[in-house]
Write an enzyme that holds these catalytic residues in place. Structure first.
Site, PDB file in Angstrom:
ATOM      1  N   GLU A 113     -18.311  10.981 -22.441  1.00  0.00           N
ATOM      2  CA  GLU A 113     -18.055  11.332 -21.751  1.00  0.00           C
ATOM      3  C   GLU A 113     -17.040  11.290 -21.118  1.00  0.00           C
ATOM      4  OE1 GLU A 113     -22.008  11.383 -18.947  1.00  0.00           O
ATOM      5  OE2 GLU A 113     -22.988  11.931 -20.805  1.00  0.00           O
ATOM      6  N   LYS A 115     -14.840   9.469 -17.921  1.00  0.00           N
ATOM      7  CA  LYS A 115     -15.092   8.817 -16.297  1.00  0.00           C
ATOM      8  C   LYS A 115     -14.516   9.406 -15.683  1.00  0.00           C
ATOM      9  CE  LYS A 115     -16.188   4.318 -14.850  1.00  0.00           C
ATOM     10  NZ  LYS A 115     -15.324   4.899 -13.613  1.00  0.00           N
ATOM     11  N   ASP A 117     -12.872  10.532 -11.910  1.00  0.00           N
ATOM     12  CA  ASP A 117     -12.425   8.966 -10.939  1.00  0.00           C
ATOM     13  C   ASP A 117     -13.092   9.949  -9.249  1.00  0.00           C
ATOM     14  OD1 ASP A 117     -11.719   6.852  -9.524  1.00  0.00           O
ATOM     15  OD2 ASP A 117      -9.007   7.587 -10.201  1.00  0.00           O
ATOM     16  N   TYR A 225     -24.683  13.949 -14.330  1.00  0.00           N
ATOM     17  CA  TYR A 225     -24.672  13.378 -16.402  1.00  0.00           C
ATOM     18  C   TYR A 225     -26.224  12.169 -16.123  1.00  0.00           C
ATOM     19  CZ  TYR A 225     -21.839  10.158 -13.394  1.00  0.00           C
ATOM     20  OH  TYR A 225     -21.140   8.965 -12.648  1.00  0.00           O
ATOM     21  N   LYS A 314     -11.260   2.486 -20.081  1.00  0.00           N
ATOM     22  CA  LYS A 314     -11.250   2.715 -19.155  1.00  0.00           C
ATOM     23  C   LYS A 314      -9.487   2.976 -19.785  1.00  0.00           C
ATOM     24  CE  LYS A 314     -11.046   1.365 -15.393  1.00  0.00           C
ATOM     25  NZ  LYS A 314     -11.755   0.951 -13.844  1.00  0.00           N
ATOM     26  N   CYS A 406      20.900  11.706  12.579  1.00  0.00           N
ATOM     27  CA  CYS A 406      20.359  11.955  11.308  1.00  0.00           C
ATOM     28  C   CYS A 406      21.779  12.797  10.442  1.00  0.00           C
ATOM     29  CB  CYS A 406      20.144  13.778  12.391  1.00  0.00           C
ATOM     30  SG  CYS A 406      19.609  15.603  11.012  1.00  0.00           S
ATOM     31  N   CYS A 409      23.343  16.280  10.751  1.00  0.00           N
ATOM     32  CA  CYS A 409      23.817  16.814  11.476  1.00  0.00           C
ATOM     33  C   CYS A 409      24.659  15.704  12.240  1.00  0.00           C
ATOM     34  CB  CYS A 409      23.233  18.208  12.278  1.00  0.00           C
ATOM     35  SG  CYS A 409      22.311  16.760  13.260  1.00  0.00           S
ATOM     36  N   CYS A 424      14.855  14.589  13.811  1.00  0.00           N
ATOM     37  CA  CYS A 424      16.343  14.705  14.560  1.00  0.00           C
ATOM     38  C   CYS A 424      15.427  16.229  14.892  1.00  0.00           C
ATOM     39  CB  CYS A 424      17.056  15.274  13.048  1.00  0.00           C
ATOM     40  SG  CYS A 424      18.261  16.263  14.111  1.00  0.00           S
ATOM     41  N   CYS A 429      19.967  21.889  13.143  1.00  0.00           N
ATOM     42  CA  CYS A 429      20.287  20.696  12.252  1.00  0.00           C
ATOM     43  C   CYS A 429      20.593  21.879  10.705  1.00  0.00           C
ATOM     44  CB  CYS A 429      19.588  19.942  11.708  1.00  0.00           C
ATOM     45  SG  CYS A 429      19.347  18.940  10.542  1.00  0.00           S
TER      46      CYS A 429
END
Ligand code: IVH
Length: 662
Positions: A113, A115, A117, A225, A314, A406, A409, A424, A429
């Site tokens: 099956e 696995k 996560d 499962y 894994k 920034c 600008c 900013c 800008c």
């Protein structure tokens, strides 16, 4: 309605809702629209409100409404939830198979099956009804999270079918799909909140929310499962048959499993799943190999920690090593400045990566990252690459500090009060304007085809567009000066921009990109104000009082209106006409054909009802027909609808659809 009829109607509605829950959340193939679903749900809720004596715990309406908790209760699993031995090594898998084969002859092979996560979950069903949902915890005692699980429509409140034991603990994994994770993070980004790192954390965080109302806003999925305790009943004799039985009971089961006869087939399956991993909408971190026969499982037994008959194999984490070339600063639509690492290009999970987000300056400081560092790069759940660790710091290179000005600008930037972000605040800008334009033209906003990031960048950097409304004055000749723009493309874009002016009020409000105003808030505002002029005249108090809009959002809205009312009026003067559509308009252009005799309506009444709801009745069935209503003695149109795969509904469904407004 007579009592029998009420009962029948309730039963029927519940069955329909359960069926559509299963189709949507388990089979992944919805057969009705969300609106139709809501209609069924509301109808049931309405009848139950009138007849509360018929409400049962397993009714779909009982999923929501749990009160916020102060803390979770502990729940002690009747049979402990063991963990799995795990390995990354093929040799260890070979050893495991040899070892167990010495103890028992494996006659019925193995099941491999995915696995998942996610987070381990146990459901306790008594007489087929969901009684308790609990996390794995330390395997013996977990948190009772029933209130957070019940609203999740993919998890049945009641088992259906046959052979249901008096009591059964059903084990599985709850997780958040990658697409849902992306949606949640997009919204958080939009609202200026910190984003989650990956789907697993988001899932854990969602299960830990004490307010079920909040957790129900995020869609959780689960696959089951395994079985813990079973009383008054029995189970089939192999893992495959158990999965089959779960499916029969209406539980979501991961169908991506393979039966393997020997170690050769197991190795091959590992490669198969590793390859398939990228295509899945959920995260897996390996495979689980299980001896299939329960009899053989019992002979092998378990240690205190894990069963001997199963092992997790894994996948190696998919990372790669690169070097930070420089750290740049991005300016978002709301002016937020985000540090981004520019990297030597490397392949991660089959995709070439040359930059990774560094989230914010706290993150940069904690990591101590600087140009020249060797770093490990991984792709996060929402595909945005990130740096997971520093392999080696560069001996030179300066630590990175937030810029004073920034980068777009050149004006001074400000730190959010108490926050980790720098912004900013210059509304003119160019970098902000560029992102605002991309947002304005996006699919959920005004959906202007052909106005993506690269075009927006050229328009703002080339000063063709200095404020949003300027796009409505762009000519074909202006656009032909842009990179890769010929006559046809320029013409099409001018047309698409022009057409975007006829838009829905809620879409327009959303398109403005006001902080914390997502699609939902925009709909609420459109409903409240009904016109853009009314919206521009709104006051703080009034907005703050709207249900679902908090004081912070209200402040953002008012600030936005104050600074930008002129800009918006300028857009209106250039032909932008946001229009409010009443919710009654909810059939929005749906094409309906009626065939046969209806019992409760004349043809005219039915046609008028459809019209009133914003739909259209048409006389012949074509592939563009959305719905066919089947009356008594239907004509040849019914067959045509079948052939053209048009959705067919009964008169009763039709009444449900148009609802009490008919
Ligand atoms: S079987 C007694 N099957 O992995 C058997 N577990 O590292 C116990 N997991 O606690 C588990 N996918 O939360 C099994 N297909 C799968 C799984 C799976 C994910 C999780 C589960 C378990 C953990 C162990």
């Amino acid at each position: 309605m007579k009592i029998e009829n009420v009962k029948e109607r309730i039963k029927e509605l519940r069955q329909k809702i359960r069926k559509h829950n299963r189709l949507y959340y388990i089979a992944g193939s919805p057969k009705i629209s969300d609106r139709e679903y809501d209609r069924l749900y509301r109808k049931l809720k309405e009848i139950e409100e009138e007849r509360p004596e018929y409400i049962t715990a397993d009714s779909p309406t009982q999923r929501v409404g749990g009160k916020p908790l102060n803390e979770f209760k502990n729940y002690t699993h009747t049979v402990p939830m063991l963990s799995l031995d795990n390995t990354y090594s093929r040799d260890e898998i070979v050893d495991w198979e040899k070892k167990i084969s010495k103890k028992v002859e494996i006659e019925e092979g193995f099941i491999v099956e995915e696995k998942l996560d996610g987070i381990g979950l146990s459901l306790v069903f008594r007489s087929g009804n969901l009684d308790i949902a609990a996390t794995r915890g330390d395997g013996y005692t977990g948190d009772e999270i029933t209130a957070n699980i019940k609203p999740q429509r993919g998890i049945p409140l009641k088992l259906s079918g046959r052979n249901i034991p008096g009591l059964i603990e059903i084990r599985g994994e709850v997780f958040i799909r990658k697409s849902e994770f992306k949606r949640i993070n997009e919204r958080r980004r939009f609202e200026g909140k910190k984003t989650f790192a990956n789907p697993r954390n988001t899932c854990a965080g969602t299960l830990k929310l004490l307010d079920p109302e909040k957790s129900s806003k995020r869609q959780l999925n689960a696959y089951f499962y395994a079985v813990g305790a079973v009383k008054d009943g029995s189970l089939p004799s192999s893992q495959e048959d158990i999965l089959e039985r779960f499916t029969g009971w209406g539980l979501p089961v991961n169908k991506n499993y393979r039966h393997c006869r020997d170690i050769g087939e197991i190795k091959e399956s590992y490669e198969y799943f590793k390859e398939k991993r990228e295509d899945l909408d959920y995260e897996i971190d390996g495979i689980v190999i299980k001896v299939s026969s329960r009899k053989e499982q019992n002979i092998l037994g378990s240690t205190a920690k894990s069963p001997r008959w199963a092992i997790a194999y894994k996948f190696e984490a998919e990372g790669n090593i690169s070097v930070v070339k420089e750290i740049k600063f991005n300016v978002s639509r709301t002016g937020k400045i985000t540090p981004v690492a520019k990297l030597e290009p490397v392949k991660v999970g089959g995709v070439e990566i040359s930059s990774a987000t560094l989230y914010n300056f706290d993150y940069v400081r904690e990591m101590g990252i600087k140009p020249g560092d060797r770093v490990e790069v991984k792709r996060g759940g929402d595909v945005i690459p990130k740096i997971t660790s520093i392999v080696k710091h560069s001996s030179s290179g300066e630590p990175v500090r937030p810029p004073d000005k920034c980068p777009s600008c050149g004006l001074l930037i400000q730190q959010d009060p108490g926050g980790v972000y720098y912004r900013c605040v210059n509304i003119n800008c160019p970098a902000q304007l560029m992102s605002s334009l991309v947002h304005y033209a996006g699919a959920d906003a005004l959906d202007i085809d052909g106005l993506g990031e690269s075009v927006a960048r050229q328009l703002t950097e080339g000063k063709y567009v200095k404020k949003l409304g300027d796009i409505y004055e762009l000519t074909k000749d202006d656009l032909m000066e842009l990179e890769l723009f010929g006559e046809k493309r320029s013409k099409n874009l001018v047309k698409a921009i022009g057409n975007s002016g006829d838009c829905r009020l809620d879409k327009f409000i959303y398109a403005l990109g006001i902080r914390q105003v997502g699609t939902h808030a925009a709909e609420i505002l459109a409903e409240k104000y009904e016109s853009i002029e009314n919206f521009l005249d709104a006051g703080y108090k009034e907005i703050e009082e709207i249900d679902e809009i908090g004081p912070v959002t209200a402040e953002f809205i008012i600030k936005y209106i104050k600074s930008n009312a002129g800009l918006i009026r300028d857009m209106l003067s250039k032909g932008v006409k946001p229009a409010y559509r009443r919710s009654k308009d909810f059939l929005g252009g749906v094409k309906i054909v009626i065939t046969g005799k209806l019992e409760k309506f004349t043809r005219k009444e039915a046609t008028d009802a459809v019209k009133k709801m914003g739909g259209r009745t048409v006389s012949s069935v074509s592939p563009k027909t959305d719905i066919l209503v089947r009356g008594e003695n239907p004509g040849s149109k019914l067959q045509q609808a079948w052939d053209k795969r048009v959705k067919i509904i009964s008169e009763e469904d039709f009444i449900n659809m148009i609802g009490e407004n008919s």
